[in-house]
Design a protein around this motif. Structure first.
Motif, PDB file in Angstrom:
ATOM      1  N   PHE A   1       0.469  -1.581   0.197  1.00 15.12           N
ATOM      2  CA  PHE A   1       0.354  -0.210  -0.285  1.00 15.12           C
ATOM      3  C   PHE A   1       1.305   1.208   0.007  1.00 15.12           C
ATOM      4  CE2 PHE A   1      -1.808  -4.042   2.397  1.00 15.12           C
ATOM      5  CZ  PHE A   1      -3.068  -3.900   1.901  1.00 15.12           C
ATOM      6  N   PRO A   2       1.735   1.625  -1.050  1.00 17.95           N
ATOM      7  CA  PRO A   2       2.586   2.969  -0.693  1.00 17.95           C
ATOM      8  C   PRO A   2       1.401   3.800  -0.595  1.00 17.95           C
ATOM      9  CG  PRO A   2       2.146   1.290  -3.047  1.00 17.95           C
ATOM     10  CD  PRO A   2       1.215   1.196  -2.401  1.00 17.95           C
ATOM     11  N   ARG A   3       0.643   4.373  -1.167  1.00 15.30           N
ATOM     12  CA  ARG A   3      -0.180   5.494  -0.865  1.00 15.30           C
ATOM     13  C   ARG A   3      -0.272   5.784  -0.040  1.00 15.30           C
ATOM     14  NH1 ARG A   3      -1.849   7.868  -5.725  1.00 15.30           N
ATOM     15  NH2 ARG A   3      -1.791   6.041  -7.080  1.00 15.30           N
ATOM     16  N   ASP A   4       0.058   4.859   1.208  1.00 12.01           N
ATOM     17  CA  ASP A   4      -0.862   5.126   2.724  1.00 12.01           C
ATOM     18  C   ASP A   4       1.136   5.432   2.828  1.00 12.01           C
ATOM     19  OD1 ASP A   4      -2.901   3.461   2.186  1.00 12.01           O
ATOM     20  OD2 ASP A   4      -2.640   1.818   3.329  1.00 12.01           O
ATOM     21  N   TYR A   5       1.993   5.457   2.704  1.00  9.08           N
ATOM     22  CA  TYR A   5       3.710   6.367   3.118  1.00  9.08           C
ATOM     23  C   TYR A   5       4.173   6.650   2.398  1.00  9.08           C
ATOM     24  CZ  TYR A   5       2.603   1.244   5.987  1.00  9.08           C
ATOM     25  OH  TYR A   5       2.423   0.395   7.074  1.00  9.08           O
ATOM     26  N   GLY A   6       3.212   7.769   1.137  1.00  6.59           N
ATOM     27  CA  GLY A   6       3.484   8.498   1.175  1.00  6.59           C
ATOM     28  C   GLY A   6       4.070   8.426  -0.178  1.00  6.59           C
ATOM     29  N   LEU A   7       4.357   7.099  -0.900  1.00  9.10           N
ATOM     30  CA  LEU A   7       4.772   7.106  -1.473  1.00  9.10           C
ATOM     31  C   LEU A   7       4.130   7.061  -3.181  1.00  9.10           C
ATOM     32  CD1 LEU A   7       6.311   3.369  -0.475  1.00  9.10           C
ATOM     33  CD2 LEU A   7       7.695   5.689  -0.963  1.00  9.10           C
ATOM     34  N   LYS A   8       3.347   8.218  -3.850  1.00 10.86           N
ATOM     35  CA  LYS A   8       2.221   8.108  -4.648  1.00 10.86           C
ATOM     36  C   LYS A   8       3.522   7.694  -6.072  1.00 10.86           C
ATOM     37  CE  LYS A   8       0.698  12.303  -2.175  1.00 10.86           C
ATOM     38  NZ  LYS A   8       0.066  13.290  -2.305  1.00 10.86           N
ATOM     39  N   GLU A   9       4.692   8.464  -6.508  1.00 12.08           N
ATOM     40  CA  GLU A   9       5.377   8.018  -7.381  1.00 12.08           C
ATOM     41  C   GLU A   9       5.287   7.011  -7.276  1.00 12.08           C
ATOM     42  OE1 GLU A   9       6.694   9.418 -10.999  1.00 12.08           O
ATOM     43  OE2 GLU A   9       6.068  10.673  -9.225  1.00 12.08           O
ATOM     44  N   GLU A  10       6.042   5.991  -6.224  1.00 13.17           N
ATOM     45  CA  GLU A  10       5.484   4.114  -6.422  1.00 13.17           C
ATOM     46  C   GLU A  10       4.121   3.768  -6.879  1.00 13.17           C
ATOM     47  OE1 GLU A  10       7.729   6.476  -4.534  1.00 13.17           O
ATOM     48  OE2 GLU A  10      10.109   6.136  -4.252  1.00 13.17           O
ATOM     49  N   ALA A  11       3.631   3.923  -6.569  1.00  9.92           N
ATOM     50  CA  ALA A  11       2.090   3.401  -5.951  1.00  9.92           C
ATOM     51  C   ALA A  11       1.795   3.438  -7.923  1.00  9.92           C
ATOM     52  CB  ALA A  11       1.250   4.388  -5.181  1.00  9.92           C
TER      53      ALA A  11
END
Length: 325
Positions: A238-248
């Motif tokens: 859940f990359p978005r939950d960890y501020g990883l918008k680009e990776e998501a």
């Protein structure tokens, strides 16, 4: 570390020395193979032909003094060629089991991705359950049992992508790169001499392997680091939950629960070989690329833009900090 543990660590160092008689400049690969052996985790080696993958595994088997079988995977290989089959004994008038090469301590599955999916799938039960079924009978495999597989990059001619379920059963996927200039020079000098031949001596017995496994089991990982591993796992899912918008944008699936088990075991192995009875964050970070890299599934957009799983893991390590757990 106890005196007994120090003796085991000394033997591990002797393994590196003995391997160096034959294999030049591949300490990283040998280290990952040993981690797999000591933590009961299968290892997949990937690299272009000629990087000593097969030679390294062959030499390691001699140094470990364990039963070894090399299986050359080819397009016409059958599952029975791997695990065995039932044959009819005319003298006895009954069927009996003929065991395949899978019944050994170390299996080198050479160029595993040159065989079709049916043969690759035949390894699944053996790798996960440490057993095989022939006819109506299930046989336990020898201990220790370890599959060390090599494969060529999947874009090469005559290769078949491994099923995701099988790839996940490999504790680590290790990418083998070209040697540096110094190692390249040493390789050329050795191999240009057609009379060159170096024998290695057995260093570790099966008793030693089991003793090292038990010592690694005693290595401590505190609760904060255990939670850190879980956070790393969830950041991949859940990359978005960890501020990883680009990776998501590029992640299709995160890692499986096997990744956490593997990361825990491998980090403890690193700590043990470094002479500690406790895990530090650097142990986790040292092996995470080998454990997460083949379990994170990227989408077509990532492939089109040249994004790799290493880029994703870099982002995860930057965002997930231990002091935030």
């Amino acid at each position: 570390m106890t005196t007994d543990n120090q003796e085991l660590r000394d033997k591990i160092e002797r393994v590196y020395t003995e391997m160096g008689k034959v294999v030049v400049g591949q300490r990283y690969m040998v280290n990952r193979l040993l981690i797999g052996l000591f933590t009961q985790g299968h290892v997949l080696l990937e690299g272009v032909p000629g990087l000593a993958k097969t030679l390294t595994v062959n030499t390691l088997a001699k140094v470990l003094d364990l039963d070894f079988q090399r299986i050359q995977f080819t397009p016409d290989l059958l599952p029975a060629d791997l695990i065995g089959t039932m044959i009819y004994n005319q003298t006895k008038g009954e069927f009996e089991v003929k065991r395949g090469p899978i019944f050994s301590n170390i299996i080198l599955a050479d160029e595993i991705n040159r065989s079709p999916a049916k043969v690759q799938a035949a390894l699944l039960e053996a790798m996960q359950e440490r057993q095989v079924t022939i006819g109506e009978t299930t046989f336990k495999l020898d201990k220790p049992f370890l599959v060390l597989a090599t494969q060529n990059p999947v874009d090469q001619e005559g290769t078949y992508p491994l099923p995701e379920a099988q790839v996940d059963r490999f504790m680590m996927k290790v990418f083998i790169t070209y040697p540096d200039k110094k190692s390249e020079l040493e390789i050329m000098r050795r191999m240009a001499n057609t009379n060159y031949k170096e024998e290695v001596n057995p260093i570790l017995s099966s008793i030693d392997v089991f003793a090292i496994r038990e010592a690694i089991n005693q290595v401590k990982m505190n609760e904060q680091l255990e939670e850190y591993v879980v956070e790393l796992i969830f950041a991949s899912r859940f990359p978005r939950d960890y501020g990883l918008k680009e990776e998501a944008k590029y992640v299709q699936f995160g890692v499986s629960p096997r990744a956490g088990i593997a990361l825990n075991r491998a980090a403890k192995a690193i700590a043990f070989m470094d002479g500690r009875d406790y895990v530090i964050p650097e142990d986790i970070k040292e092996v995470i690329y080998d454990i997460f890299g083949h379990r994170i599934i990227l989408n077509f957009e990532a492939e089109a833009e040249g994004i790799t799983t290493r880029n994703i893991i870099d982002g995860i390590l930057q965002k997930v900090a231990i002091n935030k757990v």
